[in-house]
Design an enzyme around this catalytic site. Sequence first.
Site, short mmCIF file in Angstrom:
data_model
loop_
_atom_site.label_atom_id
_atom_site.label_comp_id
_atom_site.label_asym_id
_atom_site.label_seq_id
_atom_site.Cartn_x
_atom_site.Cartn_y
_atom_site.Cartn_z
N TYR A 139 27.22 -7.92 19.51
CA TYR A 139 26.62 -8.27 21.05
C TYR A 139 27.48 -9.48 21.30
O TYR A 139 27.06 -10.53 21.16
CB TYR A 139 25.25 -8.31 20.94
N LYS A 192 28.76 0.88 9.14
CA LYS A 192 29.83 1.74 9.39
C LYS A 192 31.14 1.41 8.32
O LYS A 192 32.08 0.95 9.11
CB LYS A 192 30.16 1.77 10.67
N ASP A 225 26.49 6.79 12.37
CA ASP A 225 26.71 7.97 13.09
C ASP A 225 25.91 8.90 12.28
O ASP A 225 25.23 9.90 12.84
CB ASP A 225 28.10 8.47 13.41
N ASP A 249 19.91 -1.73 18.57
CA ASP A 249 19.64 -1.66 20.09
C ASP A 249 19.52 -0.08 20.29
O ASP A 249 18.87 0.49 20.76
CB ASP A 249 20.38 -2.41 20.87
N ASP A 253 16.41 2.91 21.16
CA ASP A 253 16.11 3.60 21.95
C ASP A 253 16.10 5.11 21.87
O ASP A 253 15.22 5.96 22.05
CB ASP A 253 17.45 3.61 23.03
#
Length: 362
Positions: A139, A192, A225, A249, A253
């Site tokens: 971010y 990742k 992923d 984040d 969701d």
Amino acid sequence: MAHEDARTLRIGSMLGDGIGHEIVPAAMRVVDAAVGAETSLRVEWVELPLGREAIDSHGTPIPDSTLDELAALDSWILGPHDSASYPEPFRSQLTPGGVVRKKFDLFANIRPARAYPDVRAMSPEMDLVIVRENTEGFYADRNMFLGSGEFMPTPDVALAVGVFTRTACERIAREAFTLARGRRKHVTIVHKTNVLSMTTGLFRDACRTVAVDFPDVTVDEEHIDALAAHLVRRSADFDVIVAENMFGDILSDLAGELSGSLGMAPSLNSSETRAMAQAAHGSAPDIAGKNRANPTALFLSSAMLLDWLGDHSGDNRLRRAAKRIRHAVEGSLGSGVATADLGGRASTSEFTETVVARTLRV
Ligand code: ATP
């Protein structure tokens, strides 16, 4: 005992934007009812401007006076903000929530996602917590001391800097492992490393280092992923997931929606000494002002806040008040009262009144 003496909590409330104007007052009512049901305990609310209304009244979405007042309060409830709709220059600035998180170093964002028996869910077996690093990572709007880590050298080139420090990665990992100890003792590290080997590699390695101090906790690792796919396919396999800022984040969701609705997804932002309740969802401008929002996420976030205050002060009345809220939410949903996002017909205020009445039943 001293901590059972008469006590007034001073809690800051910031409405924010959109449905914040409905769900924050609703959460205040529920907290008042739950806390008021405990002996000699009450809340004094300090309402502070933040968001679009603060732009009109103070010329900024996050006035200095709000930040100064926050520092003097026991804790805070923050409504969602719709910073993407602010006029420039505010739209391009760090979001109001980001400012608060950064100023008070609220490094841990704890986001539980669990399904309820009486709420239809794509993942009815889900019961997990995402522990999201809140201060750096990908971010770029909040990971610099000054300015933004996102910039455009030409109109056609945009760059963003991700920041990972061993100190921040280790402290969020410690939160995750400590939390797992009180749950099913299982932590999944998200990264990742096949393409972002240095940044997310440092995150993974810092988590591994901390894991050594928690031999009783099982650890595994997943690429972001693959984890997204596995959350859909077999969410029951996850207990605590530790992730950098943006991965956390997005995953929360996904988890919130799979467990029933984003409107059910709570969160707590915390440091060692401060905590702020904030729903995981946004300001939902599409349903704002219609008395349709599901206030559950903020109710459950407020319960997390009361638990945090109870844990940090040793005052069991706060933990009992938190339990009252959780039971009242479960009881309300169990009795078939639900908002439209869950397929129900209750308005925000009807659902709130049902929950308020049930806080007294525990
Ligand atoms: P942000 O960028 O702040 O996350 P967003 O617009 O991407 O904002 P939300 O505001 O969370 O995301 O809205 C996503 C969808 O979920 C919208 O359709 C919204 O109506 C719905 N939603 C979010 N929160 C609630 C809620 N509490 N009750 C009912 N529906 C909600």
